[in-house]
Design a protein around this motif. Structure first.
Motif, PDB file in Angstrom:
ATOM      1  N   VAL A 142       0.731  -1.185   0.023  1.00  0.00           N
ATOM      2  CA  VAL A 142       0.070  -0.007   0.000  1.00  0.00           C
ATOM      3  C   VAL A 142       0.932   0.996  -0.111  1.00  0.00           C
ATOM      4  N   THR A 143       1.902   1.112   0.772  1.00  0.00           N
ATOM      5  CA  THR A 143       2.891   2.446   1.029  1.00  0.00           C
ATOM      6  C   THR A 143       3.459   2.667  -0.344  1.00  0.00           C
ATOM      7  N   LEU A 144       4.227   1.730  -0.843  1.00  0.00           N
ATOM      8  CA  LEU A 144       4.905   1.749  -2.133  1.00  0.00           C
ATOM      9  C   LEU A 144       4.139   2.425  -3.321  1.00  0.00           C
ATOM     10  N   ARG A 145       2.840   1.808  -3.464  1.00  0.00           N
ATOM     11  CA  ARG A 145       1.797   2.042  -4.334  1.00  0.00           C
ATOM     12  C   ARG A 145       1.283   3.829  -4.174  1.00  0.00           C
ATOM     13  N   ARG A 146       1.074   3.948  -2.959  1.00  0.00           N
ATOM     14  CA  ARG A 146       0.776   5.485  -2.606  1.00  0.00           C
ATOM     15  C   ARG A 146       1.775   6.405  -3.166  1.00  0.00           C
ATOM     16  N   ASP A 147       2.994   6.212  -3.032  1.00  0.00           N
ATOM     17  CA  ASP A 147       4.360   6.942  -3.544  1.00  0.00           C
ATOM     18  C   ASP A 147       4.126   7.177  -4.901  1.00  0.00           C
ATOM     19  N   TYR A 172      -3.598  12.051 -14.876  1.00  0.00           N
ATOM     20  CA  TYR A 172      -4.653  11.597 -13.481  1.00  0.00           C
ATOM     21  C   TYR A 172      -5.425  10.341 -13.597  1.00  0.00           C
ATOM     22  N   GLN A 173      -5.730  10.140 -14.790  1.00  0.00           N
ATOM     23  CA  GLN A 173      -6.406   8.749 -15.111  1.00  0.00           C
ATOM     24  C   GLN A 173      -5.449   7.637 -14.758  1.00  0.00           C
ATOM     25  N   GLN A 174      -4.192   7.743 -15.023  1.00  0.00           N
ATOM     26  CA  GLN A 174      -3.137   6.714 -14.679  1.00  0.00           C
ATOM     27  C   GLN A 174      -2.946   6.641 -13.314  1.00  0.00           C
ATOM     28  N   ALA A 175      -2.940   7.824 -12.547  1.00  0.00           N
ATOM     29  CA  ALA A 175      -2.998   7.868 -11.034  1.00  0.00           C
ATOM     30  C   ALA A 175      -4.142   7.065 -10.531  1.00  0.00           C
ATOM     31  N   LEU A 176      -5.326   7.353 -10.928  1.00  0.00           N
ATOM     32  CA  LEU A 176      -6.650   6.857 -10.222  1.00  0.00           C
ATOM     33  C   LEU A 176      -6.393   5.340 -10.576  1.00  0.00           C
ATOM     34  N   ASP A 181      -6.290   5.075  -1.460  1.00  0.00           N
ATOM     35  CA  ASP A 181      -6.654   5.889  -0.323  1.00  0.00           C
ATOM     36  C   ASP A 181      -7.555   7.145  -0.724  1.00  0.00           C
ATOM     37  N   SER A 182      -8.457   7.201   0.234  1.00  0.00           N
ATOM     38  CA  SER A 182      -9.674   7.828  -0.225  1.00  0.00           C
ATOM     39  C   SER A 182      -8.988   9.407  -0.484  1.00  0.00           C
ATOM     40  N   ASP A 183      -7.924   9.836   0.445  1.00  0.00           N
ATOM     41  CA  ASP A 183      -7.480  11.171   0.155  1.00  0.00           C
ATOM     42  C   ASP A 183      -7.025  11.511  -0.796  1.00  0.00           C
ATOM     43  N   GLN A 184      -6.182  10.487  -1.667  1.00  0.00           N
ATOM     44  CA  GLN A 184      -5.508  10.724  -2.927  1.00  0.00           C
ATOM     45  C   GLN A 184      -6.752  10.649  -3.990  1.00  0.00           C
ATOM     46  N   VAL A 185      -7.684   9.719  -4.059  1.00  0.00           N
ATOM     47  CA  VAL A 185      -8.663   9.536  -4.809  1.00  0.00           C
ATOM     48  C   VAL A 185      -9.642  10.971  -4.944  1.00  0.00           C
ATOM     49  N   LYS A 186      -9.625  11.689  -3.685  1.00  0.00           N
ATOM     50  CA  LYS A 186     -10.441  12.829  -3.973  1.00  0.00           C
ATOM     51  C   LYS A 186      -9.725  13.860  -4.628  1.00  0.00           C
ATOM     52  N   VAL A 187      -8.505  14.026  -4.483  1.00  0.00           N
ATOM     53  CA  VAL A 187      -7.271  14.867  -5.259  1.00  0.00           C
ATOM     54  C   VAL A 187      -7.297  14.599  -6.738  1.00  0.00           C
ATOM     55  N   ILE A 188      -7.553  13.489  -7.100  1.00  0.00           N
ATOM     56  CA  ILE A 188      -7.384  12.939  -8.412  1.00  0.00           C
ATOM     57  C   ILE A 188      -8.783  13.236  -9.083  1.00  0.00           C
ATOM     58  N   VAL A 189      -9.911  12.932  -8.435  1.00  0.00           N
ATOM     59  CA  VAL A 189     -11.246  12.963  -8.918  1.00  0.00           C
ATOM     60  C   VAL A 189     -11.638  14.335  -9.393  1.00  0.00           C
ATOM     61  N   LYS A 190     -11.388  15.384  -8.491  1.00  0.00           N
ATOM     62  CA  LYS A 190     -11.732  16.786  -8.588  1.00  0.00           C
ATOM     63  C   LYS A 190     -11.274  17.410  -9.959  1.00  0.00           C
ATOM     64  N   PRO A 191      -9.980  17.174 -10.440  1.00  0.00           N
ATOM     65  CA  PRO A 191      -9.603  17.835 -11.469  1.00  0.00           C
ATOM     66  C   PRO A 191      -9.984  17.065 -12.900  1.00  0.00           C
ATOM     67  N   LEU A 192     -10.026  15.778 -12.437  1.00  0.00           N
ATOM     68  CA  LEU A 192     -10.676  14.964 -13.705  1.00  0.00           C
ATOM     69  C   LEU A 192     -12.022  15.291 -14.197  1.00  0.00           C
ATOM     70  N   ARG A 193     -12.917  15.293 -13.076  1.00  0.00           N
ATOM     71  CA  ARG A 193     -14.263  15.775 -13.372  1.00  0.00           C
ATOM     72  C   ARG A 193     -14.493  17.002 -13.746  1.00  0.00           C
ATOM     73  N   GLY A 194     -13.541  18.061 -13.368  1.00  0.00           N
ATOM     74  CA  GLY A 194     -13.516  19.374 -14.080  1.00  0.00           C
ATOM     75  C   GLY A 194     -12.905  19.476 -15.353  1.00  0.00           C
ATOM     76  N   LEU A 195     -12.175  18.476 -15.924  1.00  0.00           N
ATOM     77  CA  LEU A 195     -11.830  18.101 -17.173  1.00  0.00           C
ATOM     78  C   LEU A 195     -12.843  17.406 -18.097  1.00  0.00           C
ATOM     79  N   GLY A 196     -14.033  16.960 -17.332  1.00  0.00           N
ATOM     80  CA  GLY A 196     -15.133  16.229 -18.140  1.00  0.00           C
ATOM     81  C   GLY A 196     -15.215  14.903 -18.062  1.00  0.00           C
ATOM     82  N   ASP A 197     -14.284  14.300 -17.254  1.00  0.00           N
ATOM     83  CA  ASP A 197     -14.283  12.641 -17.063  1.00  0.00           C
ATOM     84  C   ASP A 197     -15.195  12.216 -16.153  1.00  0.00           C
TER      85      ASP A 197
END
Length: 381
Positions: A142-147, A172-176, A181-197
């Motif tokens: 989990v920790t290596l993947r988080r990095d 961003y899609q690759q990161a998702l 971890d929900s904190d990282q997912v939230k950081v990724i999803v916000k801009p992706l949705r802003g970009l129309g995903d």
């Protein structure tokens, strides 16, 4: 001849000493791994750790390898010995960096051991992070993947800031794809949705969102937690049951919440001193060992295919994603999950939440979807 004989003797002596040292290290590891809860084996383990900590750097990989089948208490003892040896090896510049990197790349090894190896390696070789972390996006650690996810988030933010929105979106899609971890997912999803995903977080996490529910049953004075009500004996969606406030029937419910939260208090009723039973089916293509990950502020019990897996009689502890992780072996085909949720009678404002979220995941945290046949439209017991 005398010189050759002398060299041969030295080589033989060195090899013999190495064998003795290796055997001694193995013996100390075995003694440490015998430590148990409530102090069983503590004295022997303590003595073994003191001796093992004085070993040379050749003991580092055997110690890491021993994490695989060690209990959590033993792992902590082994970690202490590893850190003592590693600190000395770093001072003497004898740290086996290549072996450590090879160990990190071995995904069959214990994730905690691999992380420890990584943290040790980058102390002497910071550039190792650039070689290792990009390949850890879907790693079991989990920790290596988080990095790895964080690197991609940082890269995407830089691209977005530079006005390269299409490139940022791909990163961003690759990161998702590796984020759990929900904190990282939230950081990724916000801009992706802003970009129309359009992002389906329920599927991403593996939340179960379609349930059958029945209740309330009596939990006044918290007596319902240990009371065996009808659903614990038999699940029959066509039956009418005797509840706390009269006759009750099973009803179908679902949630549209991104994080699979089902709010009993809002969707059905803010019952106090009550027990509710919830049932969902999970379809597995083969036998597999996964985890049920539950979040709830209420007391609970959970069964799979009629077998009680875990229970916790605690109220109002708060609720977060993956609050509880319960290992489970699913059989091929349909598996029936029964969740018992208990609400007490507290009237404080902070004690009114009656809700849960439940998902299925690999031990790594990657969500797993139920592979339910498309033609099946109704849960069945």
């Amino acid at each position: 001849m005398k010189r050759s004989s002398f060299l041969f003797c030295l080589i033989f002596l060195f090899s013999s000493l190495m064998t003795v040292w290796a055997d001694d290290v193995e013996q100390q590891i075995v003694q440490i791994k015998q430590v148990q809860k409530e102090g069983q084996g503590n004295l022997t383990a303590s003595q073994a750790v003191q001796k093992l900590s004085k070993s040379n750097a050749s003991a580092l990989i055997p110690i890491l390898s021993s994490f695989k089948d060690a209990n959590p208490i033993a792992v902590n003892w082994l970690r202490g010995a590893f850190e003592a040896i590693a600190a000395n090896a770093i001072k003497q510049k004898t740290l086996p960096t290549q072996k450590l990197e090879k160990f990190i790349q071995d995904k069959s090894q214990n994730p905690r051991a691999r992380r420890l190896a990584y943290e040790t390696l980058i102390k002497v070789d910071p550039q190792a992070a650039d070689r290792i972390i990009p390949g850890m996006l879907n790693d079991a650690s989990v920790t290596l993947r988080r990095d790895a996810v964080q690197r991609l988030i940082d890269e995407a933010k830089s691209l977005e800031k530079a006005g390269k929105k299409d490139q940022a979106k791909k990163v961003y899609q690759q990161a998702l794809s590796g984020a759990t971890d929900s904190d990282q997912v939230k950081v990724i999803v916000k801009p992706l949705r802003g970009l129309g995903d359009k992002i389906d977080l329920q599927k991403h996490f593996g939340f179960l969102t379609d349930w059958m529910i029945v209740g309330p049953f009596d939990n006044r004075d918290k007596k319902g937690y240990d009371t065996v009500y009808s659903p614990e004996d038999k699940i029959d969606f066509s039956s009418t049951l005797e509840g706390k406030e009269g006759k009750v029937k099973w009803k179908s419910v679902n949630t549209k919440d991104d994080y699979g939260i089902f709010d009993i208090a809002k969707s059905i009723s803010p019952y106090k001193g009550a027990v509710m039973y919830c049932v969902a089916d999970f379809y597995s293509p083969q036998e597999q060992s996964l985890e049920i990950r539950l979040g709830t502020p209420n007391a609970w019990k959970i069964w799979v295919n009629g077998k009680l897996l875990f229970a916790r009689n605690e109220y109002h502890r708060g609720m977060v994603v993956d609050q509880y992780s319960v290992p489970v072996k699913f059989k091929p085909g349909k598996n029936v999950i029964l969740l018992k949720l208990c609400q007490n009678e507290q009237t404080d404002s902070w004690a009114q939440r009656y809700q849960f979220q439940l998902r299925i995941a690999h031990p790594s945290g990657i969500g797993v979807l139920s592979q339910k046949a498309e033609t099946t439209t109704q849960l069945s017991p």
